[in-house]
Design a protein around this motif. Structure first.
Motif, PDB file in Angstrom:
ATOM      1  N   LYS B  16       0.833  -1.326  -0.126  1.00 30.21           N
ATOM      2  CA  LYS B  16      -0.031   0.021  -0.014  1.00 30.21           C
ATOM      3  C   LYS B  16       0.666   1.343  -0.065  1.00 30.21           C
ATOM      4  N   THR B  17       2.023   1.344   0.756  1.00 26.30           N
ATOM      5  CA  THR B  17       2.548   2.463   1.173  1.00 26.30           C
ATOM      6  C   THR B  17       3.538   2.763  -0.131  1.00 26.30           C
ATOM      7  N   ASP B  40      -2.196   6.290   8.249  1.00 29.52           N
ATOM      8  CA  ASP B  40      -1.567   4.998   8.899  1.00 29.52           C
ATOM      9  C   ASP B  40      -0.449   5.590  10.062  1.00 29.52           C
ATOM     10  N   ASP B 124      -3.085   6.782   1.854  1.00 29.68           N
ATOM     11  CA  ASP B 124      -2.397   5.537   2.242  1.00 29.68           C
ATOM     12  C   ASP B 124      -3.087   4.994   3.567  1.00 29.68           C
TER      13      ASP B 124
HETATM   14 MG   LIG Z   1       1.711   0.865   4.778  1.00 33.32          MG
END
Ligand SMILES: [Mg+2]
Ligand SMILES: Nc1ncnc2c1ncn2[C@@H]1O[C@H](COP(=O)(O)OP(=O)(O)OP(=O)(O)O)[C@@H](O)[C@H]1O
Ligand SMILES: Nc1ncnc2c1ncn2[C@@H]1O[C@H](COP(=O)(O)OP(=O)(O)OP(=O)(O)O)[C@@H](O)[C@H]1O
Ligand SMILES: [Mg+2]
Lengths: 258, 258
Positions: B16-17, B40, B124
């Motif tokens: 994801k990041t 996050d 994110d």
């Molecule tokens: Mg991440």
């Protein structure tokens, strides 16, 4: 009383579930009675060891909620003799939200795990430092932190150690006062020299807290999950089986020295 | 009004990041004005793009909490021209806990992101389907779900699609009614034929919802994070740079067809 181990890293995807299943299975094959507790609402511990999600209704959600079901009501056998599972369902996420407002919310799991008939209990934690993971920290005498070879995996170590210290000062177990914490390097690829050098340098300060055993990246480990088997049963000759076997031996050496 | 995209997968460690940073940077290098929102608490988006955690005090925690700081108070530039960051701190985790009891808690982020001067906003998300991720779903017109080649990454897709449907029925944006959802295959290793066959078969029902671009496993992507740079700046000739460049092109083709 069972020796309780939590597998914790708030960084996602570092090999917590993979380590819970394969280390637990290795110890069961060595003759110990082992319980896996799935504290991650994703429920992957059950999936990875082949427990059909439709074969149970009650799970850790009912143990952690106001129903206070007892562990023995929800524990299931697995295909490995000597290895049991307390499963999780997605519903555990809603129960966790409700826990935030309850008193002594940190100690719910600790109370539920008292005097269960196992040698070892391994708790698979979700990728966060929320109330479920704090419950695991409070209940445990030993913390294993799987860490893959990347910058993000390292960043969280300092936060994690702070949380461990914080809970340690509250925790019940004399054992925990000895603060047994070990980092396990996972998905290690010998070809990635630059990355490996960086990570090994960064964790040098934690050298005495790191397992000597390193789990290499090995596709058999990933394929074993697809087949819902421990790696020993999927491909006994794989490096993944050898690495987790070696980890079990090193873990037992540490445990017996306590 | 900015086009808002969320990068979501409750499974940890699926990229994801990595996708937020490299897709955002690719669009900025193509001349778009892009904002990354780190939702996050781990704060990895900032780390990966080289924003020093000591260079900011206020973050998304203050925007999501009762302080209701405005986004413009916390947005920082990055080393990439045309790319900005709304950072996260570990404190965001405590704010999230407090959100569970507030009304309209799903719409806080949507309100904060109104009429910001960017072409694209990429959010994110943390590895969970909790209140922060629900805020992202509610605020977005497009969802990208990175999925690595493994059984656990697939298991969560059904839960995720249920959450997307649920929030869609509440969501404000006309755009969202068109329910733009795309799976992105990440860390693909051509050598793992057995695993790849299994995963590609499992996602066949979602074929029309899957990007044609596949991100191959490439150590340059991991090393770029260590150097806190987008992969284009670390090694422009790497397959990682080429794959994320291609993803940016496919994303824009999809966007311009709307
Ligand atoms: Mg991440
Ligand atoms: N040694 C290994 N070699 C190859 N692949 C591995 C290895 N260990 C783990 N994996 C793969 O990496 C992925 C992440 O592992 P796993 O799901 O166990 O991590 P996790 O920390 O439990 O994730 P989460 O944070 O979502 O709970 C899995 O798909 C698994 O197949
Ligand atoms: N294409 C790729 N090739 C090689 N490594 C990759 C690739 N994509 C991601 N990685 C590595 O995989 C790890 C997980 O990626 P990342 O941290 O972006 O996942 P995430 O979904 O954001 O994790 P979390 O759930 O903790 O937020 C990172 O350490 C990253 O270096
Ligand atoms: Mg897991």
């Amino acid at each position: 009383a069972p020796f309780i181990v939590s597998i914790i890293n708030q960084k996602g995807g570092t090999g917590k579930t993979t380590t819970t299943i394969n280390l637990s299975a290795a110890l069961a094959y060595l003759g110990y009675r082992v319980l896996m507790v799935d504290l991650d609402p994703q429920g992957h511990t059950g999936i990875g060891i082949g427990v059909d999600p439709d074969s149970f209704i009650e799970s850790m959600a009912e143990v952690m909620s106001i129903h206070r079901k007892s562990m023995s009501d929800i524990i299931l056998p697995t295909y490995v003799s000597g290895l049991w599972l307390a499963p999780a369902r997605i519903h555990l996420a809603h129960v966790a939200e409700q826990l935030y407002s309850r008193v002594f919310r940190e100690a719910i799991l600790h109370q539920a795990l008292q005097s269960l008939p196992y040698d070892f209990i391994f708790i698979d934690c979700p990728p966060s430092l929320g109330v479920l993971t704090i419950n695991a920290l409070y209940a445990s005498g030993f913390i294993i932190t799987p860490c893959q070879m990347s910058r993000y995996s390292l960043e969280g170590l300092a936060d994690l150690l702070l949380s461990v210290e914080m809970v340690k000062s509250l925790a019940p177990q004399e054992l925990f006062k000895r603060n047994i914490f070990r980092i396990l390097l996972t998905m290690f690829d010998k070809r990635n020299k630059v990355t490996n050098e960086y990570v090994l340098e960064e964790i040098r300060p934690y050298r005495d807290l790191t397992f000597k055993t390193i789990i290499l990246r090995n596709e058999a480990i990933n394929q074993a999950q697809i087949e819902q088997r421990a790696v020993f049963d999927f491909d006994p000759a794989s490096t993944g089986a050898a690495d987790y076997q070696q980890l079990a031996v090193e873990f037992l050496q540490l445990y017996h020295r306590l």
